[in-house]
Design an enzyme around this catalytic site. Sequence first.
Site, short mmCIF file in Angstrom:
data_model
loop_
_atom_site.label_atom_id
_atom_site.label_comp_id
_atom_site.label_asym_id
_atom_site.label_seq_id
_atom_site.Cartn_x
_atom_site.Cartn_y
_atom_site.Cartn_z
N GLY A 264 -0.67 76.20 21.11
CA GLY A 264 -0.36 75.74 22.47
C GLY A 264 -1.17 76.51 23.51
N ARG A 265 -1.31 77.78 23.29
CA ARG A 265 -2.06 78.62 24.25
C ARG A 265 -3.52 78.21 24.29
NH1 ARG A 265 1.24 83.67 21.92
NH2 ARG A 265 3.01 83.30 23.28
N PHE A 403 4.26 79.04 31.47
CA PHE A 403 4.69 78.52 30.14
C PHE A 403 3.73 78.87 29.00
CE2 PHE A 403 3.69 73.72 31.33
CZ PHE A 403 2.34 73.97 31.33
N GLU A 404 4.16 78.55 27.79
CA GLU A 404 3.44 78.95 26.57
C GLU A 404 3.35 80.47 26.46
OE1 GLU A 404 2.25 76.53 24.39
OE2 GLU A 404 2.64 74.82 25.68
N GLY A 405 4.37 81.16 26.90
CA GLY A 405 4.35 82.63 26.95
C GLY A 405 3.78 83.04 28.28
#
Lengths: 596, 248
Positions: A264-265, A403-405
Site C-alpha cells: 500500500g505504501r 493513512f497507510e501508516g
Amino acid sequence: MEQKSTHVKGGEFLLRTFTTDEIFIPEDFSEQQIMIAQTTEEFIAKEVLPRIHDIEEMKEGVAVELLRKAGELGLLSIDIPEAYGGLGLDKTSTMLASEKIGPSGSWAVSHGAHTGIGTLPIVYFGTEEQKKKYLPKFAAGEWISSYSLSEAGSGSDALSARTTAVLSKDRTKYILNGTKMWLSNAGFADVYITFAKIDGEKFTAFIIEKDFPGVSTGAEEKKLGIKGSSTRTLILENAEVPVENVLGEIGRGHIVAFNILNIGRFKLAASVIGAAKTVIGEAVKYAKTREQFNSPIANFGLIKHKLAEMVIRTYAGESMVYRTAGAIDAILKDIDSANPEASKQILKGIEEYAVECAMLKVYCSEILDYVVDEAVQIFGGYGYSEEYPVARAYRDSRINRIFEGTNEINRLLTSGMLLKRSVKGEIPLLPHAKKLFDDILGGSRPMTDQPSGELLAAEQQLIGNAKNTVVLLLGAAGQKYLDKIADEQEVLGAISDMMMETYAMESALARGLKTVQMHGAEKSAGVVSAIQVLVDDGMSRIDTSARLVLARIAEGDMLRTYMTVLKRMTRRMPVNSVAMRREIADRLAEAERYTV
Amino acid sequence: MKLVVCINHVPDTETKVKIGPDGKSIDRTGVNFILNPYDEFAIEECLRLREKNGGEVVAVSLGGDSHKETLRKALAMGVDKAVLLKDEAPRDSFSVAQALADFIRGVSPDLIFLGKQSVDSDDAAVGMMVAEMLGLPSVSVAVKMEVDGKTITAEREIEGGHEKVECSIPAVITAQKGLNEPRYPSLKGIMAAKSKPIEEVQPTPAQPKVDVVAMKKPPAKSAGKIVGADVSAVPELVRLLREEAKVI
C-alpha cells in the site's frame, strides 16, 4: 537488460555504490508498460476527470460505475493472478497505473482501496476457495472491496484493537463485535476485510460480506479532503462470519496487515507522484497566463524557484519509486506463479524492500504536500478558490501523510527495521559501521578523494559520503541505545530522514547518468542541473539531521571528533542553484507540463 | 469481411510544435507522437464490423520505425494484423495515397477505412485519392454507416447538416468524429498485442507531385486594445477597424 540472479537486498543501497545498469529507471519502461500507462492516463482524462464534480459531491453510483468501467479495461486486475480472472502483471505496471490514476484524487483513493488493501490480502493470504470466490468479482468490479485496520482507539497501535470474535457453539461461524474506522469505499462496498481478536487475544483477519447478519456501516464521514471517496465505520453487532472466511492464519492477522501495508505504501508513493506531476502542469500554465507588473508571473525568480523545486523533488521521487519497482520485479521475475508457494515468495520479495516502501511513502507524500502548497501560492487568491483545481489537490494531498501508516510511524520503521535487519545479520550494516568508526578513530580519511572530472563526479562522491554518514550514525545510535532505541524516536526519525535523502539523491543521480548515456549530455542538461541542486540541498538537510543525532548520542571529545568527520563528509562548494532553477523553470514553462 | 484501416502517426495535438532548421518541416525533438485521432474512429468502425460480421482487420501505416508504436496501439485495440509500409522519404498526399493504394490492391478488402484527415499536414486528401486510384466509390467525413450485404448506407457531415448516401462495396470510407466512440486499448489487448507481429513491406517509392518549400507559424496575436467605454469611443473604433484591422 539482463537480470542478475543475485538481487539487491533491501537497505543495501547504503552499503555500496551501484552501477547505473543495476538501477531501473522510467526510461527503461517496456513498450507494454508505456502502453498500460497511456491507456490508464487516457481513461482518467476522458472518463474520470470530466466527472470529478459528481465524484466530489458523492453523486450516487458514479464512483462504482467508473470502477466497473476500469474493470472492463483491466485496471482492477493488474495484481490478480491470471488463474483468478486477473492479469498477473509486474509491479512496475501496477505503479505506473497508480501514478496515472493518482491525479483523480478521491477516485484514486476508491480505486486504490479496492485494488490494493481491499484485494491484495485475498491474493496473498486467501485460500484457494476464497480466491476463486472473490477475486474474479473484484477483477471485474462486480464486487467492490474495502479494508480497515483502525478502530476509534487504535490507529498506529493497530494491534490494540478491541473488536472481538468468538467461535459459535456449532463451530461454523465466528461472532464479531466491535466498530472499525475509516473504511474507504464502505458506502458501496460488498466486502470488508478487517481484523478482530479471537477470544480477545488472537488478532486475526476476516473477510466479511455486506449481507452477513449483524453487519452494517455508519454515516459518511465529513472529511477535510478526498471528499468524493466514501468513508464510513463498519459496525459489527453479533456479526456472523463463517469460519471459512478467516483470512490467513488465526492469531497471525498482523502478518496480513503489515505485509499489505508494504505494498500500500509503495502504491501510494506512485500515486502521489502522478498527482504532483499534474499539479505542476497546472501551476506552470497558470503562471504563464497570470500577468502582474506587465509580465507573466512565470518570469519572476521566486515563482521560478517554486516551479523548479517542484520539478526537482518530483524527479527524485519518481526515480525512487521506479528504482524500487524494478528491484522488486527483479525478485518476482524468478517466482513461478504456478507454484503453490508463489504467494508467500512474492510477499517475501516485497517484504525485502519494506524499508524502501516506508521511505517512499514518507518522502513522496511530502513531495506532493510541497507541490500542492506552492501551487496554491502560485495561484495566489485564486488558489484559495474552488473555481480552480489546485484547491482540491491541496485538500486531497493531506491524507497521504496520515493513512497507510502515518509518516511518523514510517519514520520509526525506516531506520528501525534497517537496524533490526542488521542485528539479524541480513545485511552487513553493523560491521560496515564498525569499520568506518575504527577508521575515524585511527585517523584515516577514507572519503575525501578528489572527485574526478567526470560528469556529476562531485555529486557521486557526496552521495557516497552521505551513505557513510548514515551508516556511521545508525551504528553509533544502535550501539548506544541497544534495545532501548525505540525510545529515541527523534534519533530514529532524523536518521530515517537522512536515509530518504540519500536514497532520493542516489536514485536521481543514477537515473541522470543513465539518461545521459542514452541521450547525451546536451539533451539531459535539465536533469544534470536538477541533480546538482538536489544533492547540494540534500547534503544540507543531511547535515542538519546528523547534527541533531550526534548532539544526542555523543558529547565532549567524541562529539568533536564526529563533527570533524561530518564537516569533512558534507564539505562542498555551493552550486549556482539560482541559475539552475531558473533554467529548469524555463524548460518547464516551455513544455507546460512536468518535464526535467 | 476483409477490412483495411490506414493509420498515421502524428504529433500529439497538445505538444508544442517548432519549425525545424530546414524551415520546411517540424522539429521532432521532444514531440510526442500519437495515433491520428480521426484514425481511432476508423479503427473502431472496423472492429465493430468484424465483431458483427466476422473477418479480419488489417492496419497499415506508411512511415519509419516510429510508426510501429501506433501500429502496436491498433493491435492493442484489437486489429488482427499490422503492416508497416516502411519508408521515411518525404511524401505529399499523392505519393502517400499511391503507396497505400498499391498495398491495398494486393489485399483486395471489402472495405477500406481512413480517418478523414491526418492532424499533421491536414490535407484531407489521401482517402479520396486512394479511392480514385483503386477505382472505388468513396464516402468521406462519415458520421454514421451501416452495411447491408453489398450495400453501404452512410451519413456524411456537410456544412450545416448531414447527407445520406448509398454505395456498393468495396468502398473507401473516411471517418469523422461522431462515427462511434473508440475503445481504449484494454490491458489484455495490450498484452496480446505484444505477441502479434508487425509485418514490414517495401512500399512504392515516393514520387511526390507537390514539394513543401517553407513552413511557418501564424503571426503572433497582438494584444487587445480598449478604445473606450462609451459612445464617444465609436468613431475611433470605426477608424481603427477600417484603417488598422482593415475589416470594414
